[in-house]
Design a protein around this motif. Structure first.
Motif, short mmCIF file in Angstrom:
data_model
loop_
_atom_site.label_atom_id
_atom_site.label_comp_id
_atom_site.label_asym_id
_atom_site.label_seq_id
_atom_site.Cartn_x
_atom_site.Cartn_y
_atom_site.Cartn_z
N TYR A 117 0.90 -1.17 0.06
CA TYR A 117 -0.06 -0.16 -0.07
C TYR A 117 0.84 1.22 0.04
O TYR A 117 0.29 2.39 -0.04
CB TYR A 117 -0.82 0.06 1.23
N ARG A 118 2.21 1.11 0.14
CA ARG A 118 3.16 2.28 0.25
C ARG A 118 3.15 3.07 -0.98
O ARG A 118 3.52 4.54 -0.81
CB ARG A 118 4.33 1.95 0.70
N ALA A 119 2.85 2.83 -2.17
CA ALA A 119 3.09 3.70 -3.42
C ALA A 119 2.16 4.83 -3.24
O ALA A 119 2.71 5.87 -3.99
CB ALA A 119 2.81 2.77 -4.78
N ASP A 120 0.84 4.58 -2.77
CA ASP A 120 0.18 5.67 -3.09
C ASP A 120 -0.80 6.17 -1.73
O ASP A 120 -1.39 7.09 -1.61
CB ASP A 120 -1.01 5.65 -3.92
N SER A 121 -0.30 5.62 -0.55
CA SER A 121 -1.01 5.70 0.72
C SER A 121 -0.02 6.05 1.89
O SER A 121 0.95 6.05 1.92
CB SER A 121 -1.79 4.45 0.83
N MET A 122 -0.79 6.58 2.94
CA MET A 122 -0.03 7.05 4.29
C MET A 122 -0.94 6.46 5.37
O MET A 122 -2.21 6.41 5.17
CB MET A 122 0.08 8.51 4.52
N GLY A 123 -0.53 6.05 6.53
CA GLY A 123 -1.21 5.68 7.48
C GLY A 123 -0.60 5.77 8.86
O GLY A 123 0.69 6.02 8.99
N LEU A 124 -1.33 5.75 10.05
CA LEU A 124 -0.58 5.90 11.47
C LEU A 124 -1.16 4.71 12.02
O LEU A 124 -2.51 4.75 12.26
CB LEU A 124 -1.21 7.40 11.53
N ARG A 125 -0.30 4.27 13.03
CA ARG A 125 -0.64 3.40 14.13
C ARG A 125 -1.54 4.10 15.28
O ARG A 125 -1.08 5.36 15.43
CB ARG A 125 0.28 2.34 14.30
N ARG A 126 -2.06 3.25 16.24
CA ARG A 126 -2.78 3.97 17.21
C ARG A 126 -1.89 4.47 18.39
O ARG A 126 -2.09 5.43 18.66
CB ARG A 126 -3.64 2.60 17.83
N LEU A 180 -3.41 14.15 3.64
CA LEU A 180 -4.73 13.85 3.67
C LEU A 180 -5.01 13.11 2.35
O LEU A 180 -5.82 11.82 2.50
CB LEU A 180 -5.61 14.89 3.73
N ARG A 181 -4.52 13.54 1.19
CA ARG A 181 -4.74 12.84 -0.11
C ARG A 181 -4.27 11.44 0.03
O ARG A 181 -4.93 10.21 -0.38
CB ARG A 181 -4.13 13.64 -1.18
N LYS A 182 -3.24 11.17 0.67
CA LYS A 182 -2.78 9.82 0.76
C LYS A 182 -3.35 9.12 1.83
O LYS A 182 -3.36 7.65 1.78
CB LYS A 182 -0.99 9.76 1.02
N ALA A 183 -3.65 9.59 2.97
CA ALA A 183 -4.62 9.12 4.09
C ALA A 183 -5.77 8.46 3.32
O ALA A 183 -6.34 7.41 3.62
CB ALA A 183 -4.69 10.01 5.12
N MET A 184 -6.53 9.35 2.42
CA MET A 184 -7.63 9.00 1.83
C MET A 184 -7.53 7.73 0.88
O MET A 184 -8.46 6.92 0.51
CB MET A 184 -8.42 10.13 1.20
N ASN A 185 -6.25 7.81 0.35
CA ASN A 185 -6.01 6.73 -0.71
C ASN A 185 -6.17 5.34 -0.05
O ASN A 185 -6.47 4.23 -0.51
CB ASN A 185 -4.74 7.00 -1.21
N TYR A 186 -5.74 5.45 1.44
CA TYR A 186 -5.74 3.97 1.87
C TYR A 186 -7.06 3.57 2.26
O TYR A 186 -7.34 2.16 1.91
CB TYR A 186 -4.99 4.28 3.25
N TYR A 187 -7.99 4.50 2.42
CA TYR A 187 -9.34 4.04 2.66
C TYR A 187 -9.73 3.43 1.02
O TYR A 187 -10.77 2.63 1.05
CB TYR A 187 -10.25 5.28 2.99
#
Length: 945
Positions: free
Chosen positions: A381-390, A444-451
């Motif tokens: 998922y790293r090519a287009d997304s970002m995320g954050l652990r709890r 936020l664009r990449k965070a939304m990509n993960y969804y």
């Protein structure tokens, strides 16, 4: 992955971070605009040191006795160095912590691998035995001063952590009998404070012991770290006349380099006199306070609010790390890092309205650590997304990956957009396009990509989300937490692209999501956790209400939505058991969002009464800082709201608050607002524009209005006013024909209260509560987060902490008791030990306690000055109804077993034990071999008539 070499303390002018920081400070710099002098003509007051000093002196917390724990004592800080002051056996302890100090082994997870690390403590050790204290935390000057008493004399103390230098100053002047006092620094092991719950994981090498070197009057303590880098503390003690001493101490952290020692040495090497240091320290704090002002007629809540602003400035800076759960003050805790599913968000909400974005590190931190947000996802998922652990460290580093939605996974995937909502608030309150362009939009664009990887159409043609995790309730498909963040993200991205004039290829997808996303799941009780998952158990988080607050996707402007929010709020807060402090601060803000000021005040008072500690700190198994700060935000929400496109003045005032003053309150759209209400009537509203945005105002002034300073304005039938207002200009709004006095000043107090802190115990009164802190030896209480550390009955069963008194005291039948609930892993009752009693003649010993495996029929040994006597003690078992004439002082409807929570009624009983009123008591001794065992939680002595 490699870690950068510590947070840059002053070097902030680089790349996107520079734009973020400068943008956040823009409201302050724009005060130099030509309209500034004109602004002061429209609204004035609180302009002198004397006015501020006098007002804040009324909010100062005071201590009339020695604080025993971190949640009772004074605290000092500057966003980096933190100090708390409380008793440590025979000494007064000044903890020494640094917000950058942490481990750097992310492979071992957030609890150990990137956990914050303690540094040490300064011990003020008297010649005699500590007997009392009178201390005051001077908010205006951010200094602690007062007198500590012993049986040999007194020690006058003065202490502060410098506002802009990593320097702790402790100045002590003794009386003749205390001239031999000690003032020393002692390092503590650099181990995660998770040790209170469990041992380190297998293969986790302990950090080596610190190395201490003395060089004349300078002492340097270096703590090397296994992962590289170091903590370093440098200090010197200067002697003064009449046996006085002053300690100057600096501490620093570096990784992977070893420059911390040089930094600490440099700070201590540059010290001058205490008064000279205090002068520069005070200038920072005086400037800080002058950025905004509010006053309410409730003395307890007003004092609480200003202590939170002091706390926030003590714990935060834009250039500092994002606050861990404990702030800079590190204590034993199961949560020794940063939590991103609520804690970090709530910690920083008050910076916006209070006009203190100089304390906000979140935009800078995200800008500088994007790669970590990419690496936090699984490789595919790293090519287009970002995320954050709890949970992670202040740079988002941790072991493992953000979860992948599915029926068997606890995938909490909304925490990055949830944190980005804070960035959006910083943008909206400054209208600084650099925040939007350089941080919010691209991340936020990449965070939304993960969804977008997981949203899929269902049989109904709507877009659905597989099961994700609702903090901290559980799994659910179409989880409300995520649906709310998806809607907010898509709307925000579309608005941002329009503002930035970006023709983004993903824009059609964002619009499609908004058109086709499944509705929020709802049942007869209101908003659900997710599809097929109703809200059906007590739960402290309001993650299933996120659309209502703080996102305002559902809001009071729509009557049907207002009814849904109201129903959902009532259902959520009706479940007692797991509700905690931030449940009530959240309920206060939700009530304010509905315009229900009386409800908001009731929830705030519930928090203060049930959970707020003497120094306004708060705990859930360990220290957590976010909840009191969110209570300050709830007060903001009651006084001014600016969601949507409208500023709402006094939208949720309780009826009892007839007088309120608000000054230079910062709102969305980058407006500074001042307003005064007297006798239940709003006299005026002043609005100053910092960015030239369109102004839409609901001034809470009925009837026709006058708008001074505007050429073009319009009043709508509903009372809303639209005004054309250029950047740097301001307007004054008031009832037509009644130009008011626009002086800003504190309002009269109509609900008085004693100051925060610790009041004196009344030893000369008829009822004398006894402090058992020194003799507590049994842990019979656990939190709902960890059921494995206590044992009340020998079978691993305990009382539930959330249902016991939280604030250090309880009263039954008019008898006051000191009650210790405390942090995870700490003792809270006495078994089989001797309890020293204050000297005196008493007729009754009031006992707060219970027996464990059944009813206890035994005896107490009472020691008098002239001998001893055995007296009967009868205490009912904790699971039974009162059998010996006791009252049920405390009851719970849960029992904590090692295997889980059980629905069982438990009690702590108030029993009365007769004493000989003609003899002077010394102590009482509990039986050591009794079965069942009597457990004593508190005792109070009563004198004879």
């Amino acid at each position: 992955m490699g870690q950068p070499a510590g947070f840059p303390r002053r070097d902030l002018l680089g790349g996107a971070a520079a734009g973020v920081l400068l943008g956040a400070l823009r409201p302050a710099t724009s005060a130099a605009s030509p309209a500034f002098s004109e602004a002061r003509a429209l609204c004035h007051g609180m302009g002198t040191d004397a006015e501020w000093s006098r007002f804040l002196a009324g909010q100062d917390p005071c201590w009339e006795r020695l604080p025993r724990t971190w949640y009772e004592g004074p605290f000092l800080g500057n966003g980096f160095v933190g100090t708390q002051v409380y008793r440590d056996q025979g000494a007064l302890k000044f903890t020494v912590d640094h917000s950058e100090s942490q481990d750097h082994r992310p492979a071992f997870g957030n609890e150990w691998g990137v956990a914050r690390l303690p540094i040490g403590k300064v011990l003020l050790t008297p010649v005699g035995e500590l007997t009392g204290a009178r201390l005051r935390l001077d908010l205006w000057n951010a200094e602690l001063s007062g007198t500590v008493t012993t049986d040999k004399g007194t020690l006058e103390i003065r202490a502060f952590v410098h506002g802009t230098r990593d320097l702790l100053v402790v100045d002590v002047a003794p009386s003749a009998g205390e001239r031999g006092f000690g003032l020393t620094f002692a390092p503590v092991p650099a181990v995660s404070q998770r040790i209170v719950r469990e041992q380190p994981p297998k293969g986790f090498e302990p950090n080596p012991p610190p190395v201490t070197r003395a060089e004349g009057d300078l002492t340097v303590v270096v703590q090397p770290l296994v992962a590289g880098g170091q903590n370093a503390t440098a200090y010197r003690v200067r002697r003064a006349g009449h046996g006085g001493k002053t300690l100057f101490l600096s501490t620093s952290h570096s990784h992977p380099g070893t420059e911390a020692e040089g930094k600490a040495r440099s700070v201590v090497g540059g010290v001058s006199t205490v008064d000279a240091l205090a002068g520069t320290h005070r200038r920072w704090w005086h400037s800080f306070y002058r950025r905004g002002f509010l006053s309410i007629p409730d003395s307890k809540l007003q004092g609480f609010y200003w202590i939170q602003l002091y706390k926030l400035a003590s714990a935060a800076r834009a250039e500092a790390p994002i606050m861990a759960t404990t702030g800079p003050w590190l204590e034993p805790t199961p949560w020794p890092s940063v939590w991103y599913n609520l804690n970090a968000q709530l910690e920083y909400w008050p910076v916006h309205g209070s006009n203190h974005l100089e304390l906000d590190p979140i935009p800078r931190t995200i800008a500088k650590n994007r790669q970590t947000l990419i690496d936090g996802l699984r490789p595919e998922y790293r090519a287009d997304s970002m995320g954050l652990r709890r949970s992670a460290d202040a740079r988002f580093a941790d072991a493992g990956f953000v979860g992948v939605p599915g029926p068997d996974a606890d995938a909490e995937i909304g925490d990055l957009p949830w944190l980005l909502h804070n960035v959006w608030l910083s943008y909206r309150h400054t209208m600084d396009v650099a925040i939007l362009r350089d941080v919010l939009f691209p991340v936020l664009r990449k965070a939304m990509n993960y969804y977008l990887h997981f949203l899929a159409p269902g049989a109904d043609g709507r877009l659905h989300l597989p099961p994700t995790f609702s903090p901290e309730y559980g799994r659910a498909p179409d989880c409300h937490y995520d649906l709310a963040l998806i809607r907010w993200s898509c709307r925000t991205l579309l608005d941002a692209a329009k503002t930035l004039r970006i023709d983004d290829p993903l824009a059609p997808k964002w619009r499609e999501v908004l058109d086709k996303l499944v509705d929020f799941p709802v049942d007869e009780h209101g908003l659900m956790v997710g599809t097929g998952v109703p809200f059906a158990k007590s739960h402290r988080h309001y993650s299933h209400l996120l659309a209502a607050y703080p996102l305002y996707l559902l809001n009071v402007d729509n009557p049907a939505q207002a009814e849904l929010i109201s129903k959902s709020l009532a259902h959520w807060i009706s479940f007692e058991g797991a509700l905690r402090g931030f449940s009530f601060t959240g309920a206060a803000s939700l009530s304010a969002a509905l315009g229900r000021g009386d409800d908001a005040l009731n929830h705030l008072r519930a928090f203060v009464t049930r959970f707020a500690q003497p120094n306004t700190m708060y705990y859930e198994a360990g220290p957590v800082i976010e909840t009191p700060l969110s209570a300050a935000q709830a007060i903001h929400d009651m006084l001014c709201q600016s969601w949507g496109d409208t500023i709402r003045i006094f939208p949720a005032l309780p009826a009892i608050w007839r007088d309120v003053t608000l000054h230079d309150f910062l709102t969305q759209g980058a407006f500074q607002v001042s307003a005064v209400r007297e006798g239940g009537v709003t006299k005026f509203v002043r609005v100053r524009s910092l960015a030239g945005e369109p102004l839409k105002l609901r001034p809470s002034i009925p009837g026709k209005l006058e708008v001074e300073g505007a050429r073009n304005w319009r009043q709508r039938p509903d009372g809303t006013v639209t005004i054309e207002l250029a950047r740097g200009h301001e307007v004054l709004v008031y009832p037509r024909g009644k130009r008011p006095d626009t002086t800003i000043a504190p309002v009269p107090v109509s609900v008085p209260a004693p100051p925060w802190g610790l009041p004196a115990l009344p030893p000369a009164g008829d009822l004398v509560p006894v402090d058992l802190a020194a003799v507590l030896n049994s842990d019979g209480v656990t939190s709902e987060f960890y059921l494995g550390d206590g044992d009340f009955d020998g079978g691993g069963n305990t009382y539930p902490a959330a249902q016991l008194p939280q604030t250090g005291q309880v009263t039954d039948d008019g008898v006051p008791f000191l009650f210790v609930n405390g942090s995870e892993g700490t003792p809270n009752n006495v078994v089989g030990a001797t309890i020293p009693l204050p000297a005196g003649k008493y007729a009754t010993l009031h006992v707060l306690g219970a027996a464990d495996t059944g009813n206890a029929v035994t005896t107490l040994k009472v020691s008098y000055v002239d001998g001893s006597a055995e007296v009967p003690l009868r205490l009912t078992g904790w699971r039974a109804a009162a059998a010996f004439g006791e009252s049920e002082a405390i009851t719970t409807n849960q029992l904590h077993a090692r295997a889980g929570v059980q629905s069982v009624k438990l009690a702590i009983f108030h029993q009365r034990v007769p004493l000989d009123p003609a003899r002077e008591v010394v102590s009482v001794t509990l039986p050591s071999a009794a079965t069942p065992r009597p457990h004593v939680f508190a005792v109070t002595l009563e004198k004879g008539k």
